[in-house]
Design an enzyme around this catalytic site. Structure first.
Site, PDB file in Angstrom:
ATOM      1  N   CYS A 299       0.812  -1.220   0.000  1.00  0.00           N
ATOM      2  CA  CYS A 299       0.000   0.000   0.000  1.00  0.00           C
ATOM      3  C   CYS A 299       0.846   1.271   0.000  1.00  0.00           C
ATOM      4  O   CYS A 299       0.452   2.294  -0.555  1.00  0.00           O
ATOM      5  CB  CYS A 299      -0.921   0.011   1.219  1.00  0.00           C
ATOM      6  N   CYS A 316      -9.061   2.952  -3.778  1.00  0.00           N
ATOM      7  CA  CYS A 316      -8.459   1.728  -3.244  1.00  0.00           C
ATOM      8  C   CYS A 316      -9.390   0.575  -3.556  1.00  0.00           C
ATOM      9  O   CYS A 316     -10.603   0.674  -3.320  1.00  0.00           O
ATOM     10  CB  CYS A 316      -8.247   1.845  -1.731  1.00  0.00           C
ATOM     11  N   ASP A 549     -28.280 -37.594  -7.409  1.00  0.00           N
ATOM     12  CA  ASP A 549     -28.227 -39.053  -7.396  1.00  0.00           C
ATOM     13  C   ASP A 549     -28.216 -39.620  -8.807  1.00  0.00           C
ATOM     14  O   ASP A 549     -27.485 -40.562  -9.109  1.00  0.00           O
ATOM     15  CB  ASP A 549     -29.430 -39.590  -6.618  1.00  0.00           C
TER      16      ASP A 549
END
Length: 590
Positions: A299, A316, A549
Site C-alpha cells: 500500500c 483503493c 443421485d
C-alpha cells in the site's frame, strides 16, 4: 432535480463547504497552494496526490462487467447481476475521463473487466487513448481466450503491454476452474503476443492449495524458453468465491517450493511502484514474481486509481468509498468541478487497505499489522468490539456485515445485553430445551414461500441432462416428483415443523449453459396458522438430491449449492424478499 443531479450537487457542495479549522488539513484552494495544509504545490497534480504523498499516475479502467469465463475463485456459482447497459460508461466517456486524468499526470492506463475483449469497441478505445498526450503505456489484462484473433489490430492501435490470466497448464483442470473450454486458445494467444514482440508477456496465476499449487514448478519452467513474467498471486477473499484459509498458499511457501528446485533463484530489483516481487532463475529468458496482497501489502507505494465499468472512481480496491464520475459528467459539470471531486476522493485515501469494508466483503483482521491495531481500527470505524480471544482469519460477506453493524448497538457488550435479550429461538424453551411452537391461537391465512437452489454439474453430466430434457426424458421429472414428495414429508424430516396441508407445491428447473448449472425454484402454498418456508426449502433440497443421485453415475464432480429462501408472505411477520448483491472480479487486482 433528478437523483443524479442531487448526488452531484451534494458531492460538489460538500467539497466547497468542507469544514475548516486550525486543526483541519483542508483549506480553500488559493492560486499556488495545495489542498493540503502547509504543503506547497508539487509539479505533479495536487488532485492526484493523496495526504501521504502518493502520486497516482496509473489509472485502471474496467470496460465491462461481462466475462466469457466463469472462474470458480472469481464468480459465485449462481453468477452475478449485471449493471444495465445505459448505466455503464460509453466509449466517449471513457476517452473524456482518460484525457482528464492524463492532463493531471496519469501516464499509464490499464484496461480490465470483466473481460475487456468482449467489448466490441475495444480497438477504437485503445486507438483513441493512444492519441492522448502524456499517455506512455496502454496495458490490458485479459483471460486470453480470444486474444490471438484481436491482438494484431490491438497492437496496431497502440496496445503496449499484455497480462494474461492463466491458473493451470493442464487443459482439463482449466475447464474445471473456468467452467469453460479454451486452454489451447489461451496458449495460442500467449504465443501470438510473443511473436508480435510483446516482452515480457505477463501471466497472472492465482495459486490455490489442492488445486494448482502442484503446478508452481511447471509455471517457472515456462520462463526457461519463453519471454514471460509469471506472477503468482496469493488467493484472496471475495464475496461468493467461498474463500477459506485451507486454500491459501503464501508467498513464502511458494518461494520455498521453487528454491527447492532452483536454489540459485535470484531476487531482482523492483521498480518503485511494482506490486510484484520479481525473481529470476539464472539462464532463464523470462522471470517470475509474487503479488503478496494477503501476506505482505504494498500500500505504501500504491499509485493506482480505478474506474469501474459503471463509472465509479475507487481510490483503493479494498476501500468502501466510491464516487460516480459518470453521474458528474452526465449532469453537465465542468472539468474543473470534476477534478475537485476527484481531488477530494484521492485526498481521503487511507494509508493502507486492510480491515476496511467494501462492496466485495470484509476482512476481520489486519493482515499487515498486529491484531490489537486491527481491533482498534474496527472499534473506531464501526463501534464494534472484537473479543480478546479472536485470533483466526475470518471473512464475512459485506451484506451480512451491513445488516449487523447498521442495526446493532455500539459495543459488543451492549449488543449482548440489549439486542440479544429481544431475540430468541422460538423452538427453544426457557430451559434451553427444544420444543414445538404452539400455533393454535394464530390466525389461519394464505401463506406462500419460494426457495431456490443450484446443482452445478460436471460438463458431461450437464450435457446429458440437457439432451434428456430435449428428448422428453424424465431426469428432471423425477427430481420434480422427489421435490414435491419431500415438501409433503417436511414435518417428518425436520423435528419441529408442523404437519400442514399444502394447497400447492411446484418446482421449475432452469438450465444455465454457461455455468453447467441447474437452478431449481420451488413454490409452496398453504392456508394455515404457520408458514411454508421449510416446505419450499425441503422441496428444493430433495429435488437437488434426486438430480445429484441421477448424475453421480456420470461424474462425482457435482455440487449442490446456494439453497436459500427467496420470498415468503402471508404471515404475521409480513412479507420477506431476499436482496442479492454483486461481487467483483478477482483479476481486477492484477
Amino acid at each position: 432535480m433528478t437523483n443524479i443531479e442531487n448526488s452531484c450537487a451534494f458531492a460538489y457542495n460538500t467539497l466547497l463547504s468542507w469544514p475548516r479549522s486550525s486543526n483541519d488539513r483542508w483549506r480553500q484552494r488559493k492560486p499556488g497552494t495545495s489542498y493540503f495544509q502547509d504543503v506547497e504545490v508539487k509539479p505533479f497534480s495536487e488532485f492526484l496526490t493523496d495526504s501521504f504523498g502518493r502520486k497516482h499516475d496509473y489509472l485502471r479502467i474496467s470496460l465491462t462487467e461481462r466475462c466469457n469465463l466463469r472462474c470458480q475463485y472469481c464468480m459465485p456459482s449462481e453468477g452475478v447481476g449485471l449493471t444495465p447497459q445505459e448505466r455503464l460508461l460509453t466509449a466517449d466517456e471513457i476517452i473524456k475521463l482518460s484525457q482528464l486524468f492524463a492532463s493531471e499526470g496519469v501516464t499509464k492506463i490499464r484496461l480490465t473487466g470483466g473481460e475487456p475483449l468482449v467489448r466490441r469497441d475495444l480497438i477504437d478505445i485503445v486507438r483513441e487513448i493512444n492519441l492522448i498526450p502524456g499517455i506512455d503505456v496502454i496495458a490490458m489484462t485479459t483471460n486470453g481466450v480470444t486474444l490471438a484473433r484481436h491482438l494484431p489490430k490491438l497492437k496496431e492501435a497502440g496496445l503496449s503491454l499484455i497480462n494474461v490470466s492463466l491458473d493451470t497448464l493442464v487443459p482439463a483442470k482449466f475447464e474445471f476452474i473456468t467452467r469453460r473450454r479454451g486452454w489451447d486458445r489461451v496458449m495460442k494467444g500467449i504465443d501470438a503476443a510473443l511473436q508480435l514482440g510483446y516482452n515480457p508477456v505477463k501471466i497472472n496465476c492465482v495459486v490455490m492449495k489442492g488445486l494448482n499449487d502442484d503446478e508452481i514448478l511447471d509455471f517457472v519452467q515456462l520462463t526457461e524458453t519463453k519471454a514471460v513474467d509469471v506472477r503468482f498471486i496469493e488467493y484472496m477473499p471475495f464475496d461468493g468465491n467461498k474463500w477459506n484459509y485451507e486454500k491459501f498458499v503464501s508467498y513464502q511457501q511458494m518461494l520455498d517450493i521453487i528454491r527447492d528446485r532452483w536454489p540459485e533463484l535470484v531476487r531482482m530489483q523492483d521498480s518503485p511502484n511494482d506490486t510484484s516481487k520479481a525473481y529470476q532463475v539464472p539462464g532463464h529468458i523470462g522471470r517470475i514474481g509474487f503479488i503478496t496482497s494477503m501476506s505482505e501489502h504494498f500500500c505504501g507505494s500504491c499509485n493506482r486509481l480505478r474506474l469501474t465499468a459503471d463509472g465509479n472512481l475507487k481510490v483503493c480496491l479494498f476501500g468502501n468509498a466510491e464516487v460516480s464520475l459518470r453521474d458528474v459528467i452526465r449532469s453537465g459539470h465542468s472539468d474543473e468541478e470534476l477534478l475537485k471531486i476527484i481531488g477530494v476522493a484521492v485526498g481521503n485515501k487511507k494509508k493502507q487497505h486492510a480491515g476496511y469494508l467494501n462492496r466485495m466483503g470484509i476482512f476481520i483482521k489486519d493482515l499487515h499489522s498486529n491484531l490489537n491495531t486491527a481491533k482498534r481500527r474496527f472499534i473506531n470505524q464501526f463501534g464494534i468490539s472484537i473479543p480478546s480471544t479472536f485470533s483466526t482469519w475470518r471473512f464475512f460477506p459485506a451484506p451480512i456485515f451491513h445488516r449487523c453493524y447498521r442495526s446493532t448497538p455500539a459495543r459488543l457488550s451492549d449488543f449482548n445485553d440489549s439486542y440479544l435479550n429481544n431475540k430468541k429461538f422460538t423452538h427453544v424453551d426457557g430451559k434451553g430445551k427444544g420444543k414445538m411452537v404452539d400455533v393454535s391461537q394464530k390466525e389461519v391465512t394464505s401463506r406462500t414461500a419460494i426457495a431456490s437452489g443450484t446443482v452445478v454439474l460436471a460438463p458431461e453430466a450437464f450435457e446429458l441432462v440437457k439432451r434428456n430434457k430435449a428428448e422428453g426424458g424424465d431426469v428432471l421429472t423425477v427430481s420434480h416428483i422427489a421435490g414435491i414428495t419431500g415438501a409433503k414429508h417436511t414435518s417428518f424430516l425436520i423435528p419441529f415443523c408442523h404437519n400442514i396441508n399444502l394447497s400447492e407445491v411446484n418446482l421449475t428447473f432452469d438450465l444455465i449453459d454457461e455455468r453447467y448449472s441447474v437452478v431449481i425454484t420451488a413454490k409452496a402454498v398453504t392456508k394455515a396458522t404457520t408458514g411454508v418456508e421449510m416446505e419450499a426449502l425441503t422441496a428444493v433440497s430433495v429435488g437437488a438430491l434426486a438430480l445429484y443421485d441421477i448424475c453421480k453415475s456420470v461424474s462425482q464432480n457435482n455440487v449442490i449449492t446456494d439453497i436459500k429462501l427467496l420470498h415468503k408472505s402471508g404471515g404475521r411477520s409480513g412479507t420477506y424478499n431476499r436482496n442479492e448483491d454483486i461481487s467483483i472480479k478477482h483479476h481486477d487486482l492484477q
